[in-house]
Design an enzyme around this catalytic site. Sequence first.
Site, short mmCIF file in Angstrom:
data_model
loop_
_atom_site.label_atom_id
_atom_site.label_comp_id
_atom_site.label_asym_id
_atom_site.label_seq_id
_atom_site.Cartn_x
_atom_site.Cartn_y
_atom_site.Cartn_z
N GLU A 1 -6.69 -4.43 -0.07
CA GLU A 1 -5.34 -4.97 -0.04
C GLU A 1 -4.61 -4.35 -1.22
O GLU A 1 -5.21 -3.88 -2.17
CB GLU A 1 -5.37 -6.49 -0.22
CG GLU A 1 -5.52 -6.97 -1.67
CD GLU A 1 -6.81 -6.54 -2.37
OE1 GLU A 1 -7.81 -6.33 -1.65
OE2 GLU A 1 -6.82 -6.41 -3.60
N SER B 1 -1.02 -1.11 -18.93
CA SER B 1 -1.89 -1.05 -17.75
C SER B 1 -1.53 0.06 -16.78
O SER B 1 -2.38 0.51 -16.01
CB SER B 1 -1.86 -2.40 -17.03
OG SER B 1 -0.53 -2.79 -16.74
N LYS C 1 -6.40 0.52 -12.30
CA LYS C 1 -7.04 0.18 -11.02
C LYS C 1 -8.17 1.15 -10.66
O LYS C 1 -9.13 0.77 -9.99
CB LYS C 1 -6.01 0.16 -9.89
CG LYS C 1 -4.93 -0.90 -10.03
CD LYS C 1 -5.43 -2.24 -9.59
CE LYS C 1 -4.45 -3.39 -9.65
NZ LYS C 1 -3.10 -3.23 -10.06
C1 LIG Z 1 -2.10 -4.20 -10.33
C2 LIG Z 1 -1.48 -4.02 -11.64
C3 LIG Z 1 -1.39 -5.07 -12.57
C4 LIG Z 1 -1.81 -6.48 -12.26
O1 LIG Z 1 -3.12 -6.67 -11.88
P1 LIG Z 1 -4.23 -7.23 -12.86
O2 LIG Z 1 -5.40 -7.39 -11.97
O3 LIG Z 1 -3.74 -8.50 -13.43
O4 LIG Z 1 -4.44 -6.20 -13.90
C5 LIG Z 1 -0.89 -4.80 -13.82
N1 LIG Z 1 -0.43 -3.57 -14.15
C6 LIG Z 1 -0.48 -2.54 -13.27
C7 LIG Z 1 0.04 -1.22 -13.70
C8 LIG Z 1 -1.00 -2.73 -12.00
O5 LIG Z 1 -1.03 -1.71 -11.15
#
Ligand SMILES: *Cc1c(COP(=O)(O)O)cnc(C)c1O
Length: 406
Positions: A118, A388, A96
């Site tokens: 948000e 992620s 993010k």
């Molecule tokens: C917010 C988040 C996601 C999902 O959001 P995307 O916009 O689909 O990437 C996935 N993994 C983590 C660790 C997140 O914080």
Amino acid sequence: MKTQQINNFEPNELGYWGEFGGRFVPETLAAPLEKLTDAYFAVRDDAGFQDEFLQLLKDFSGRPTPLFYAKRSSETLGGAKIYLKREDLGHTGSHKINNALGQILLARKMGKKRIIAETGAGQHGVATATVCALFGLECVVYMGTEDMRRQALNVFRMQLLGAEVRGVDAGAKTLKDAINEALRDWVTNVDSTYYLLGSALGPHPYPLMVRDFQAVIGREAREQILEKEGRLPDLLVACVGGGSNSIGLFHPFLNDETVKMIGVEAGGKSEKLGEHAARFNKAGGGKIGVLQGTKSWLLQDENGQIALTHSISAGLDYASVGPEHAYLQSIGRIDYAFATDDEALEAFQVLSQTEGIIPALESSHGIAHVLKIAPKMSADEIIIVNLSGRGDKDVNQVQEMLSENF
Ligand SMILES: *Cc1c(COP(=O)(O)O)cnc(C)c1O
């Protein structure tokens, strides 16, 4: 970090990829979104802006993130070689921050002093609060009260960083409701306020802009795998909430026909409408429609009402998906699968114990899919899965769920 721009997956001037995307907003937001689009296109090819962005990614966030060969997992599963793109190692613990840094630079360029955002899992709220602290800007984050309960630590983290967290008690008290409140705030305060949207969602230009800022993930992964293996991967896997980490990884490979891609949605408790967030699953109630400014696949009942969603992970718990994904699915470029809550929880533990890495519950959905398919692939095939985020934020929740077993 100079890389060539691959540009034939661009939306048209109105922000459409095929029939998906666009700008479905109240009249008051039409002009501000046009201004935002102009401002974004002015910096998109501006070397000074891009250099400042890359410098912050490097010095503030710690990029490039490593591409890690998950040797024990690969060997245990007995199939493809598995690499993890380590977005969990970026500052604040998820991908993010890439988008937050890009957009905060744009907000400053536009002279905005107040930032709103948000958040679902809290990761985007934390990233936004972080970049606001970095530049001394006022920060208000909207968050559903159900998500605040699930992610209490991230609420406190945002407050420590100087942000005001406003709880949203409407609807299911999760991400969709938080976006509604953020949009309402923006309509009221649009002159002073920049809306820093957290995923590849919403009205044009957000899906494009967020994807561009996240594409650093795929550009790095491409360079790194070429350096380590001398060739491109066979398969990319990433979890899909709004779709930003996945499109960030996938985008720089879209022109590489040999590279397959799978986005993994939240299968929740079952395929029954209301118990999952797998928007592309027709059997589960996925249909094409409009939600929060954009046309895409979404979960709605037979009367067209937006359905409730459920996922073990707050970050995947959303009724719609970014429009570029909807387009790439429609042309067959990306396949979509889902992993259930139980499969994600299992993958959370497997990765922790096999690699010494505790993944976010969101990322665990991608891992869960890899656990299913890697054994069916051959040892000379390569998977890159986007890790992620890190799982620290989820440890309390998982402890509660597993408490009978420990
Ligand atoms: C917010 C988040 C996601 C999902 O959001 P995307 O916009 O689909 O990437 C996935 N993994 C983590 C660790 C997140 O914080």
